[in-house]
Design a protein around this motif. Structure first.
Motif, short mmCIF file in Angstrom:
data_model
loop_
_atom_site.label_atom_id
_atom_site.label_comp_id
_atom_site.label_asym_id
_atom_site.label_seq_id
_atom_site.Cartn_x
_atom_site.Cartn_y
_atom_site.Cartn_z
N ALA A 198 7.81 0.20 -4.18
CA ALA A 198 8.04 1.58 -4.60
C ALA A 198 7.90 2.54 -3.42
O ALA A 198 8.66 3.51 -3.30
CB ALA A 198 7.06 1.95 -5.71
N ALA A 199 6.94 2.28 -2.55
CA ALA A 199 6.74 3.13 -1.37
C ALA A 199 7.95 3.06 -0.45
O ALA A 199 8.43 4.08 0.07
CB ALA A 199 5.48 2.71 -0.63
N LEU A 200 8.47 1.86 -0.23
CA LEU A 200 9.64 1.69 0.63
C LEU A 200 10.88 2.32 0.00
O LEU A 200 11.69 2.95 0.68
CB LEU A 200 9.88 0.20 0.89
N ALA A 201 11.01 2.16 -1.33
CA ALA A 201 12.18 2.70 -2.03
C ALA A 201 12.16 4.23 -2.10
O ALA A 201 13.21 4.86 -2.25
CB ALA A 201 12.25 2.13 -3.44
N GLU A 202 10.98 4.83 -1.98
CA GLU A 202 10.89 6.28 -2.01
C GLU A 202 11.51 6.90 -0.76
O GLU A 202 11.97 8.05 -0.79
CB GLU A 202 9.42 6.71 -2.12
N HIS A 203 11.53 6.12 0.33
CA HIS A 203 12.11 6.60 1.58
C HIS A 203 13.10 5.56 2.09
O HIS A 203 12.88 4.93 3.14
CB HIS A 203 11.03 6.84 2.63
N PRO A 204 14.20 5.33 1.40
CA PRO A 204 15.14 4.27 1.79
C PRO A 204 15.71 4.50 3.18
O PRO A 204 16.11 5.60 3.53
CB PRO A 204 16.23 4.36 0.72
N GLY A 205 15.70 3.45 3.98
CA GLY A 205 16.24 3.53 5.32
C GLY A 205 15.30 4.13 6.34
O GLY A 205 15.59 4.10 7.52
N ARG A 206 14.18 4.64 5.89
CA ARG A 206 13.23 5.26 6.82
C ARG A 206 12.11 4.28 7.15
O ARG A 206 11.60 3.60 6.27
CB ARG A 206 12.65 6.54 6.22
N VAL A 207 11.75 4.20 8.42
CA VAL A 207 10.72 3.27 8.85
C VAL A 207 9.34 3.80 8.44
O VAL A 207 9.00 4.94 8.73
CB VAL A 207 10.76 3.07 10.38
N LEU A 208 8.57 2.94 7.77
CA LEU A 208 7.20 3.29 7.41
C LEU A 208 6.26 2.37 8.20
O LEU A 208 6.45 1.16 8.24
CB LEU A 208 6.95 3.09 5.91
N SER A 209 5.28 2.97 8.84
CA SER A 209 4.34 2.19 9.64
C SER A 209 3.42 1.39 8.71
O SER A 209 3.29 1.68 7.52
CB SER A 209 3.50 3.11 10.52
N ARG A 210 2.77 0.41 9.27
CA ARG A 210 1.82 -0.38 8.49
C ARG A 210 0.70 0.51 7.96
O ARG A 210 0.22 0.32 6.84
CB ARG A 210 1.26 -1.52 9.34
N ASP A 211 0.26 1.46 8.77
CA ASP A 211 -0.80 2.37 8.31
C ASP A 211 -0.35 3.16 7.09
O ASP A 211 -1.12 3.37 6.14
CB ASP A 211 -1.20 3.34 9.43
N GLN A 212 0.89 3.62 7.11
CA GLN A 212 1.39 4.37 5.95
C GLN A 212 1.47 3.49 4.71
O GLN A 212 1.12 3.91 3.61
CB GLN A 212 2.78 4.95 6.27
N LEU A 213 1.92 2.26 4.89
CA LEU A 213 2.03 1.34 3.75
C LEU A 213 0.67 0.93 3.22
O LEU A 213 0.51 0.72 2.01
CB LEU A 213 2.83 0.11 4.17
N MET A 214 -0.32 0.82 4.09
CA MET A 214 -1.67 0.47 3.65
C MET A 214 -2.18 1.44 2.59
O MET A 214 -2.88 1.05 1.65
CB MET A 214 -2.65 0.48 4.83
N ASN A 215 -1.81 2.72 2.74
CA ASN A 215 -2.30 3.73 1.81
C ASN A 215 -1.75 3.55 0.40
O ASN A 215 -2.25 4.16 -0.55
CB ASN A 215 -1.93 5.13 2.32
N HIS A 216 -0.69 2.72 0.26
CA HIS A 216 -0.08 2.52 -1.05
C HIS A 216 -0.48 1.21 -1.71
O HIS A 216 -0.18 1.00 -2.89
CB HIS A 216 1.45 2.55 -0.91
N LEU A 217 -1.14 0.32 -0.97
CA LEU A 217 -1.36 -1.03 -1.49
C LEU A 217 -2.40 -1.11 -2.59
O LEU A 217 -2.18 -1.76 -3.62
CB LEU A 217 -1.76 -1.97 -0.34
N TYR A 218 -3.53 -0.48 -2.39
CA TYR A 218 -4.63 -0.62 -3.34
C TYR A 218 -5.07 0.74 -3.85
O TYR A 218 -5.30 1.66 -3.08
CB TYR A 218 -5.82 -1.33 -2.68
N GLU A 219 -5.21 0.85 -5.16
CA GLU A 219 -5.56 2.14 -5.75
C GLU A 219 -7.01 2.52 -5.48
O GLU A 219 -7.39 3.68 -5.64
CB GLU A 219 -5.27 2.11 -7.25
N ASP A 220 -7.84 1.54 -5.11
CA ASP A 220 -9.24 1.86 -4.81
C ASP A 220 -9.46 2.15 -3.33
O ASP A 220 -10.58 2.31 -2.87
CB ASP A 220 -10.16 0.72 -5.25
#
Length: 220
Positions: free
Chosen positions: A156-178
């Motif tokens: 869902a995080a990747l699909a919110e910004h299609p074609g745009r590069v997301l860093s690992r740090d940015q993706l980490m913020n979406h992985l776990y709700e806690d």
């Protein structure tokens, strides 16, 4: 219809080389060498895509891109001479659509330009990807994807910004709700599992592209 590329590069020889390759690919090219001239030029005659060097006389590409995002969604490919600079650019969320590091192949630049322009004209649904946030489900080509909660949030995080590069740090913020602490390898592991499930539905299609040393983007 011929598309226009605004090339902002202060090295005349490199600018001439890129212009030749882009024109050979049937693009119209306008060239600027000064960062101060970019915003007025875009306001006066918006291009179809901006190829923007980071280090420019007058004004750097980072500031230029930020101001552009205040009034236009024109696709921007940022060019930098340092690989480690890409991480910083992503962390600052400049609004660029892609990043290229020097030295590069002119053919690669043309390919990336075409890819960004193609993405700008479409959205994830064009590839049959649907994100149902209410049900926390995703389907690809009409088939329900058997995703874990973490894989769903990653997609869902990747699909919110299609074609745009997301860093690992940015993706980490979406992985776990806690908001637990995770590592780069955790992100890579989830991406690997997600890719496998996507490939089961769409074989021989790379929907998630890796940007070496930086992160990932969803290709559409």
């Amino acid at each position: 219809m011929t598309q226009t590329i605004l090339l902002v590069e202060d090295e005349p020889k490199l600018a001439a080389l890129l212009t030749d390759y882009l024109q050979a690919a049937d693009f119209r090219v306008r060239w600027l060498a000064d960062g101060l001239a970019v915003v007025p030029a875009v306001r006066e005659a918006p291009p179809d895509l901006l190829l923007l060097d980071l280090m420019l006389p007058g004004r750097n590409g980072l500031d230029v891109c930020r101001e552009l995002r205040g009034f236009t969604d024109v696709p921007v490919i940022m060019v930098t001479a340092r690989v480690d600079e890409i991480d910083r650019l992503l962390g600052l969320e400049t609004g660029a659509d892609d990043y290229i590091c020097k030295p590069f192949s002119p053919r690669e630049v043309v390919a990336r330009v075409k890819a960004v322009l193609r993405r700008a004209r479409s959205d994830p649904r064009a590839r049959g990807l649907l994100i149902d946030d209410a049900r926390r489900q995703a389907t690809l080509d009409g088939r329900l994807l058997d995703l874990t909660p973490v894989e769903y949030r990653l997609l869902a995080a990747l699909a919110e910004h299609p074609g745009r590069v997301l860093s690992r740090d940015q993706l980490m913020n979406h992985l776990y709700e806690d908001y637990r602490v995770v590592t780069d390898r955790t992100v890579d592991s989830h991406v690997k599992n997600l890719r496998r499930k996507l490939e089961q539905v769409a074989p021989d299609t790379e929907l998630i592209r890796s940007i070496y040393g930086v992160g990932y983007c969803l290709e559409i």
